[in-house]
Enzyme design. Sequence first.
Site, PDB file in Angstrom:
ATOM      1  N   ASN A   1       0.790  -1.238   0.000  1.00 47.26           N
ATOM      2  CA  ASN A   1       0.000   0.000   0.000  1.00 47.26           C
ATOM      3  C   ASN A   1       0.821   1.287   0.000  1.00 47.26           C
ATOM      4  O   ASN A   1       0.337   2.314  -0.448  1.00 47.26           O
ATOM      5  CB  ASN A   1      -1.040  -0.008   1.128  1.00 47.26           C
ATOM      6  CG  ASN A   1      -0.426  -0.074   2.494  1.00 47.26           C
ATOM      7  OD1 ASN A   1       0.690  -0.579   2.654  1.00 47.26           O
ATOM      8  ND2 ASN A   1      -1.117   0.431   3.478  1.00 47.26           N
TER       9      ASN A   1
ATOM     10  N   GLY B   1       2.626  -5.571   7.266  1.00 50.39           N
ATOM     11  CA  GLY B   1       1.633  -6.302   6.483  1.00 50.39           C
ATOM     12  C   GLY B   1       0.527  -6.802   7.386  1.00 50.39           C
ATOM     13  O   GLY B   1       0.226  -6.183   8.416  1.00 50.39           O
ATOM     14  N   SER B   2      -0.045  -7.924   7.020  1.00 55.78           N
ATOM     15  CA  SER B   2      -1.212  -8.402   7.769  1.00 55.78           C
ATOM     16  C   SER B   2      -0.788  -9.214   8.996  1.00 55.78           C
ATOM     17  O   SER B   2       0.299  -9.806   9.033  1.00 55.78           O
ATOM     18  CB  SER B   2      -2.125  -9.210   6.849  1.00 55.78           C
ATOM     19  OG  SER B   2      -1.371 -10.208   6.215  1.00 55.78           O
TER      20      SER B   2
ATOM     21  N   GLU C   1       4.664  -4.229  12.067  1.00 62.97           N
ATOM     22  CA  GLU C   1       3.755  -3.097  11.832  1.00 62.97           C
ATOM     23  C   GLU C   1       2.542  -3.673  11.114  1.00 62.97           C
ATOM     24  O   GLU C   1       2.630  -4.044   9.942  1.00 62.97           O
ATOM     25  CB  GLU C   1       4.422  -2.034  10.946  1.00 62.97           C
ATOM     26  CG  GLU C   1       5.536  -1.251  11.615  1.00 62.97           C
ATOM     27  CD  GLU C   1       5.021  -0.162  12.546  1.00 62.97           C
ATOM     28  OE1 GLU C   1       3.798  -0.042  12.728  1.00 62.97           O
ATOM     29  OE2 GLU C   1       5.871   0.571  13.094  1.00 62.97           O
ATOM     30  N   LEU C   2       1.409  -3.754  11.816  1.00 63.89           N
ATOM     31  CA  LEU C   2       0.272  -4.525  11.272  1.00 63.89           C
ATOM     32  C   LEU C   2      -0.961  -3.638  11.106  1.00 63.89           C
ATOM     33  O   LEU C   2      -0.851  -2.420  11.016  1.00 63.89           O
ATOM     34  CB  LEU C   2       0.018  -5.724  12.186  1.00 63.89           C
ATOM     35  CG  LEU C   2       1.287  -6.557  12.481  1.00 63.89           C
ATOM     36  CD1 LEU C   2       1.038  -7.584  13.565  1.00 63.89           C
ATOM     37  CD2 LEU C   2       1.828  -7.220  11.221  1.00 63.89           C
TER      38      LEU C   2
ATOM     39  N   CYS D   1      -3.147   1.515   6.625  1.00 63.95           N
ATOM     40  CA  CYS D   1      -3.380   0.825   7.900  1.00 63.95           C
ATOM     41  C   CYS D   1      -4.012   1.768   8.914  1.00 63.95           C
ATOM     42  O   CYS D   1      -4.555   1.312   9.911  1.00 63.95           O
ATOM     43  CB  CYS D   1      -2.079   0.257   8.424  1.00 63.95           C
ATOM     44  SG  CYS D   1      -0.747   1.421   8.292  1.00 63.95           S
TER      45      CYS D   1
ATOM     46  N   GLU E   1     -10.520  -5.273   9.927  1.00 61.76           N
ATOM     47  CA  GLU E   1      -9.921  -4.187   9.151  1.00 61.76           C
ATOM     48  C   GLU E   1     -10.497  -4.229   7.734  1.00 61.76           C
ATOM     49  O   GLU E   1     -10.295  -5.211   7.011  1.00 61.76           O
ATOM     50  CB  GLU E   1      -8.400  -4.372   9.110  1.00 61.76           C
ATOM     51  CG  GLU E   1      -7.689  -3.289   8.344  1.00 61.76           C
ATOM     52  CD  GLU E   1      -6.182  -3.530   8.228  1.00 61.76           C
ATOM     53  OE1 GLU E   1      -5.752  -4.691   8.133  1.00 61.76           O
ATOM     54  OE2 GLU E   1      -5.441  -2.540   8.231  1.00 61.76           O
TER      55      GLU E   1
HETATM   56  P1  NAP Z   1       0.316  -9.004   3.370  1.00 59.54           P
HETATM   57  O1  NAP Z   1      -0.524  -9.779   2.445  1.00 59.54           O
HETATM   58  O2  NAP Z   1       0.489  -9.488   4.766  1.00 59.54           O
HETATM   59  O3  NAP Z   1       1.756  -8.910   2.649  1.00 59.54           O
HETATM   60  C1  NAP Z   1       2.807  -8.199   3.238  1.00 59.54           C
HETATM   61  C2  NAP Z   1       4.117  -8.812   2.790  1.00 59.54           C
HETATM   62  O4  NAP Z   1       4.252 -10.123   3.364  1.00 59.54           O
HETATM   63  C3  NAP Z   1       4.231  -8.985   1.271  1.00 59.54           C
HETATM   64  O5  NAP Z   1       5.543  -8.707   0.869  1.00 59.54           O
HETATM   65  C4  NAP Z   1       3.920 -10.464   1.108  1.00 59.54           C
HETATM   66  O6  NAP Z   1       4.459 -11.021  -0.047  1.00 59.54           O
HETATM   67  C5  NAP Z   1       4.630 -11.015   2.338  1.00 59.54           C
HETATM   68  N1  NAP Z   1       4.251 -12.389   2.696  1.00 59.54           N
HETATM   69  C6  NAP Z   1       3.133 -13.073   2.370  1.00 59.54           C
HETATM   70  N2  NAP Z   1       3.209 -14.337   2.860  1.00 59.54           N
HETATM   71  C7  NAP Z   1       4.397 -14.442   3.507  1.00 59.54           C
HETATM   72  C8  NAP Z   1       5.060 -15.483   4.207  1.00 59.54           C
HETATM   73  N3  NAP Z   1       4.509 -16.693   4.376  1.00 59.54           N
HETATM   74  N4  NAP Z   1       6.283 -15.233   4.737  1.00 59.54           N
HETATM   75  C9  NAP Z   1       6.847 -14.038   4.586  1.00 59.54           C
HETATM   76  N5  NAP Z   1       6.276 -12.992   3.920  1.00 59.54           N
HETATM   77  C10 NAP Z   1       5.057 -13.201   3.414  1.00 59.54           C
HETATM   78  O7  NAP Z   1      -0.137  -7.504   3.484  1.00 59.54           O
HETATM   79  P2  NAP Z   1      -0.564  -6.487   2.328  1.00 59.54           P
HETATM   80  O8  NAP Z   1      -1.864  -6.937   1.777  1.00 59.54           O
HETATM   81  O9  NAP Z   1       0.568  -6.248   1.379  1.00 59.54           O
HETATM   82  O10 NAP Z   1      -0.749  -5.155   3.176  1.00 59.54           O
HETATM   83  C11 NAP Z   1      -1.920  -4.888   3.858  1.00 59.54           C
HETATM   84  C12 NAP Z   1      -1.747  -5.067   5.356  1.00 59.54           C
HETATM   85  O11 NAP Z   1      -0.618  -4.359   5.812  1.00 59.54           O
HETATM   86  C13 NAP Z   1      -2.915  -4.475   6.115  1.00 59.54           C
HETATM   87  O12 NAP Z   1      -3.274  -5.323   7.178  1.00 59.54           O
HETATM   88  C14 NAP Z   1      -2.359  -3.168   6.642  1.00 59.54           C
HETATM   89  O13 NAP Z   1      -3.001  -2.666   7.771  1.00 59.54           O
HETATM   90  C15 NAP Z   1      -0.956  -3.541   6.926  1.00 59.54           C
HETATM   91  N6  NAP Z   1      -0.104  -2.361   6.977  1.00 59.54           N
HETATM   92  C16 NAP Z   1       0.392  -1.943   8.175  1.00 59.54           C
HETATM   93  C17 NAP Z   1       1.171  -0.797   8.243  1.00 59.54           C
HETATM   94  C18 NAP Z   1       1.768  -0.317   9.524  1.00 59.54           C
HETATM   95  O14 NAP Z   1       2.708   0.469   9.482  1.00 59.54           O
HETATM   96  N7  NAP Z   1       1.280  -0.733  10.674  1.00 59.54           N
HETATM   97  C19 NAP Z   1       1.431  -0.086   7.075  1.00 59.54           C
HETATM   98  C20 NAP Z   1       0.902  -0.534   5.882  1.00 59.54           C
HETATM   99  C21 NAP Z   1       0.141  -1.682   5.829  1.00 59.54           C
HETATM  100  P3  NAP Z   1       3.532 -11.257  -1.370  1.00 59.54           P
HETATM  101  O15 NAP Z   1       3.081  -9.902  -1.770  1.00 59.54           O
HETATM  102  O16 NAP Z   1       4.468 -11.881  -2.331  1.00 59.54           O
HETATM  103  O17 NAP Z   1       2.401 -12.143  -0.945  1.00 59.54           O
END
Ligand code: NAP
Length: 474
Positions: free
Chosen positions: A154, A230-231, A250-251, A284, A377
Site C-alpha cells: 500500500n 503487512g497483515s 507493523e500490522l 493501515c 480491518e
Molecule cells: P500481506 O498480504 O500481509 O503482505 C505483506 C508482505 O508479506 C508482502 O511482501 C507479502 O508477499 C509477504 N508475505 C506473504 N506471505 C508471507 C510469508 N509466508 N512469509 C513471509 N512474507 C510473506 O499484506 P498487504 O496486503 O501487502 O498489506 C496490507 C496489510 O498491511 C494491512 O493489514 C495493513 O493494515 C498492513 N499495513 C500496516 C502498516 C503499519 O505500518 N502498521 C502499514 C501498511 C500496511 P507477497 O506480496 O508476495 O504475498
Amino acid sequence: MAATATERKLLIGGERVETGDWLEVRSPYSGELVGRVAKGGAAEARRAVDAAARALESPLPAHRRAEILVKVAGLIGRRHEEVARTICEEAGKPIKAARAEASRAMSTYTFAAVEARKLAGEMVPMDAAQAGEGKLGFTVRKPIGVVGAISPFNFPCNLVAHKIAPALAAGCPVVLKPASQTLLSALLLAELELEAGLPAGWLNVVAGTASEIGDVLVEDERVKLITFTGSGDIGWSLAQRAARKRVKLELGNSTPVVVAADADLDAATARLAANAFSFAGQSCISVQRIYVERPAYDAFLERFVPLVEELKVGDPADDDTDVGPVIDEHARERIAAWIEEARAGGAKVLTGGETNGLLRPTVLAQVADDLKVSCDEVFGPVVVVNPVASVDEAIERANGTRYGLQAGVFTTSLDTALRAADGLEFGGVTVNEAPTFRSDQMPYGGVKASGNTKEGPAWAVREMTEERLVVIQR
Ligand code: NAP
C-alpha cells in the site's frame, strides 16, 4: 504494456540477477501490464543473505552512510515524477497521493541520515553504585547484523524506505522482499541506492515466492532482525517461528475516531472525509469507525456525506482523482461482500455504490459492533458512523477491538482531548486531526494485535542496533 512498462531483475550482491521466471505487475485500474520482474525463491534469498553477510564484514563509517542516504533523498527528488508514476501505475494510487508518498520517502531518507550521524551510546554513571567506584562505563551501539525486510503493497515506496533507510543508518545490510503486487517502486528505489554509491551487498532485493523467501529469513541465523509490515496472521506467525530473532511488526488497525459534541464539525468532517478514503481506504490508519456524540450526530452527517460524495472516483493517473481502485478483484469482492453483510445486518448505506467497476466511498450508519465492517480491518473505501451517548462510551467502543495502531478525537475541550489521549488504547492518538496522519520522523506503531514496534528512523535505528557496555578500570 503501459507507456512506462519496465523490466527489472533481482538485486543480489550488487548484480542484477535473472532467474528465467518472471512475475507480472499489472495496473489495478486497467489490468494493463506495467512491468515484469525476475521471480526468485529460496535459492536467491540464500544468495542475498550471503551477500549481505559479506557486506557486513566491511562496515561503512557513519558519515559515509549518512552521505549515501542524503544522496538517495536527492535522487528521489530529481526523479520525483518517475517515482510517483511508478507508485501510481502499479498500486493504482491516485497520482496526487503518489507524489505525496514520493516526497515522504525523501523525508524518511533525510531523517535516517540524521540518525546515522547521531547514533551513539551513552555514559553510565558507574560510581553511582559503590561497586562501580573507580570505573568508567559507557555503551556503544553496534549494528544488529543482517536485516530481513518484508514490505506491503500500500505504500510501495515509503514503507520500503522506512525499512531500508534506518537499517543502512544503523550500519545493517538488508535483504528486502517487497510485495508482489508492487515490485517496481522497490526496485527503482534500489537503483537509486546504487546510484548514490551504496556498495554491493548492502541492499539486496529478492522478489518471488513469499513463503520461500520468508522461510530463509526466519531460518538463516545470520539474519538477526526481521522488519515486517503487512497483515497480522503472517506477521505474528513470523514472530513465533523466529523466536530468537528480533521480529518487528507493523500490522493492521480498524481506526476509530471520537467526535465530541463540542467539536468543530466543519474541520472534523473535512479532515475525516479526505482521510477515510485516501488510497481507497488502503492505509493501515485509514479512518474506519467514527463515534459521534448524539447531539452532534445529525449535523455531522449533514456535513460529512456531501463531502464524501464530492470525492472524485476514477483513473488514478488523473490529477484530480481522489479515489482510485482497490488493489485487485479479490479485494474488491471482499469489501463489497462486507458492505452487503452490513446492509443485511441493519446498517444504513448513506452513500456508496460503484462507478465503472470502482467502489465508491461508502458511508454506513448505525452499524452493529459485531459486523465485519466494525470489528475487522476493512482496508477499503468504507467508513462506519455511529451515534454514542457520551465520550466515555465512544472511547470504550473505540477500544473494543483487537487492534491498537492509531485513534483520533475531535473536540474543543482540552479536558476531553486529554481524557481521550489517556483512555484510547492505541500506539498514537491524534487530536483535531484524522488518525490517518503520519509524518516520517514520528514514532509510529501499534499495541495489541497491531504490532510490537515503533517505526520512524530515530526509533527503528535503535531497534536495529545493540548496545554494548564497556567498563574501564581507571
Ligand atoms: P500481506 O498480504 O500481509 O503482505 C505483506 C508482505 O508479506 C508482502 O511482501 C507479502 O508477499 C509477504 N508475505 C506473504 N506471505 C508471507 C510469508 N509466508 N512469509 C513471509 N512474507 C510473506 O499484506 P498487504 O496486503 O501487502 O498489506 C496490507 C496489510 O498491511 C494491512 O493489514 C495493513 O493494515 C498492513 N499495513 C500496516 C502498516 C503499519 O505500518 N502498521 C502499514 C501498511 C500496511 P507477497 O506480496 O508476495 O504475498
